[in-house]
Each structure stands twice: as C-alpha cells, then as structure tokens.
Design an enzyme around this catalytic site. Structure first.
Site, mmCIF file in Angstrom:
data_model
loop_
_atom_site.group_PDB
_atom_site.id
_atom_site.type_symbol
_atom_site.label_atom_id
_atom_site.label_comp_id
_atom_site.label_asym_id
_atom_site.label_seq_id
_atom_site.Cartn_x
_atom_site.Cartn_y
_atom_site.Cartn_z
ATOM 1 N N GLN A 51 -11.115 2.597 -6.623
ATOM 2 C CA GLN A 51 -10.026 3.400 -7.198
ATOM 3 C C GLN A 51 -10.501 4.341 -8.293
ATOM 4 O O GLN A 51 -9.767 5.238 -8.706
ATOM 5 C CB GLN A 51 -8.917 2.491 -7.741
ATOM 6 C CG GLN A 51 -8.163 1.747 -6.634
ATOM 7 C CD GLN A 51 -7.048 0.907 -7.193
ATOM 8 O OE1 GLN A 51 -7.271 -0.195 -7.646
ATOM 9 N NE2 GLN A 51 -5.833 1.443 -7.183
ATOM 10 N N CYS A 90 0.729 0.049 -6.640
ATOM 11 C CA CYS A 90 -0.719 0.268 -6.676
ATOM 12 C C CYS A 90 -0.977 1.581 -7.396
ATOM 13 O O CYS A 90 -0.269 2.571 -7.156
ATOM 14 C CB CYS A 90 -1.250 0.340 -5.240
ATOM 15 S SG CYS A 90 -3.022 0.648 -5.141
ATOM 16 N N HIS A 132 -4.583 -8.535 -3.703
ATOM 17 C CA HIS A 132 -4.397 -7.083 -3.600
ATOM 18 C C HIS A 132 -5.705 -6.366 -3.961
ATOM 19 O O HIS A 132 -6.126 -5.447 -3.257
ATOM 20 C CB HIS A 132 -3.249 -6.657 -4.530
ATOM 21 C CG HIS A 132 -2.994 -5.177 -4.597
ATOM 22 N ND1 HIS A 132 -1.807 -4.593 -4.192
ATOM 23 C CD2 HIS A 132 -3.774 -4.148 -5.033
ATOM 24 C CE1 HIS A 132 -1.890 -3.280 -4.366
ATOM 25 N NE2 HIS A 132 -3.053 -2.979 -4.882
ATOM 26 N N HIS A 136 -8.668 -4.172 -1.652
ATOM 27 C CA HIS A 136 -9.225 -2.841 -1.936
ATOM 28 C C HIS A 136 -10.717 -2.777 -1.597
ATOM 29 O O HIS A 136 -11.210 -1.747 -1.140
ATOM 30 C CB HIS A 136 -9.072 -2.489 -3.419
ATOM 31 C CG HIS A 136 -7.782 -1.816 -3.772
ATOM 32 N ND1 HIS A 136 -7.440 -0.570 -3.301
ATOM 33 C CD2 HIS A 136 -6.748 -2.205 -4.555
ATOM 34 C CE1 HIS A 136 -6.257 -0.230 -3.793
ATOM 35 N NE2 HIS A 136 -5.808 -1.202 -4.556
#
Ligand code: CO
Length: 163
Positions: A51, A90, A132, A136
C-alpha cells in the site's frame, strides 16, 4: 520515518503476491516506521507494505482498545476458526465500505523487527484486521470478498454522527 503516499486501487502493486523478506536490515526497519507514520496519518487500523508501493511481506496492525502496534514480517496463518460478517474498509479504497466474512479466530507466525519469530492468537476484530493485512501480501483485496457494500449514510446511522 516518513508519511508515504497510499497507493489506491486499481494498481498493479496491490494485486501481486509480495516477496518474502530475506534479511531484516535498516531498509526493513525504515519500512516498518514509514508504515506506522502513514497509517496514523490516514487514521487506519492497519496497513501493508504494497500500500506504500513496497512489494514485500511486511504489514502492521493496531490491536485491541490499547491500539498496540503489531509488526508482522513474513507472516503466515497457522490456523483459523469460526466465521463472522462485519464491516471493513481499506486505505486503498477511500470511499468503499462493506461487509466481509472472516474467521473469528486466527493464529499466526511472523517475525518482529528484531528478527524474532513469534506466534500470536487473535479474535474478533483483531483477527479480521490481521487477515485483511495478510491478504494484501498475497495481492488479495477486500473488494473481492465483499458480500454487501455499506453506504456512508448507513455507516453514520450505525456509528452515530461523530463530531
Ligand atoms: Co487494506
């Protein structure tokens, strides 16, 4: 330490399997610190390295009411059980919230910044947040698991209008 730009969907780096960390060096320590600064800046409860455009198996998550920061390097899921539907968001999907089914219990193994391997058990929302973030690292995004989109109006009704 620095606040990094959050990569938003769609982006290649978000949908790829991340590489294992082979050595915990300065670069990895800085990555952990950058993840923390970026998560705090964006008011998240967890964030994964892809991210911030780093395709490595590193993620952090805040656990419990104390919001203790858990650092996960090369995390693996050892065991899960149960199932529960709850609302997720998110940082890579700024305007998307929705219901996702996740296990209610998880046991993981991961490495901390000192290179120590640890095991951790978590339940409820902590288990959800951990899974979660680990998703990723495998390029799996929560929109692919959405059962139902929850609108901002619904969210406001559920949690009350916050001043
Ligand atoms: Co996310």
């Amino acid at each position: 330490m620095a606040i990094k730009e959050v990569v938003e969907h769609p982006a290649k780096v978000l949908s790829e399997k991340c590489k294992e960390v082979t050595e915990i060096n300065e670069e990895i320590i800085t990555l952990l610190d950058d993840l923390y600064d970026t998560m705090v800046e964006h008011d998240g409860v967890g964030i994964a390295a892809p991210q911030i455009n780093v395709p490595l198996r590193v993620a952090i998550v805040e656990l419990g009411e104390e919001r203790d920061v858990l650092e996960m390097i090369n995390p693996t899921v050892i065991e899960t059980s149960g199932a529960e539907v709850d609302i997720e968001g998110c940082l890579s999907f700024p305007n998307l919230f929705g219901e996702v089914e996740r296990p209610t219990y998880v046991k993981i193994e991961a490495c901390d910044r000192e290179g120590r391997v640890y095991e951790l058990e978590a339940g409820g929302f902590d288990a959800r947040a951990i899974l979660h973030e680990i998703d990723h690292l495998d390029g799996i995004l929560f929109d692919s698991k959405l059962i139902r989109v929850v609108t901002e109006d619904e969210l406001a009704q559920m949690y009350g209008e916050e001043e």
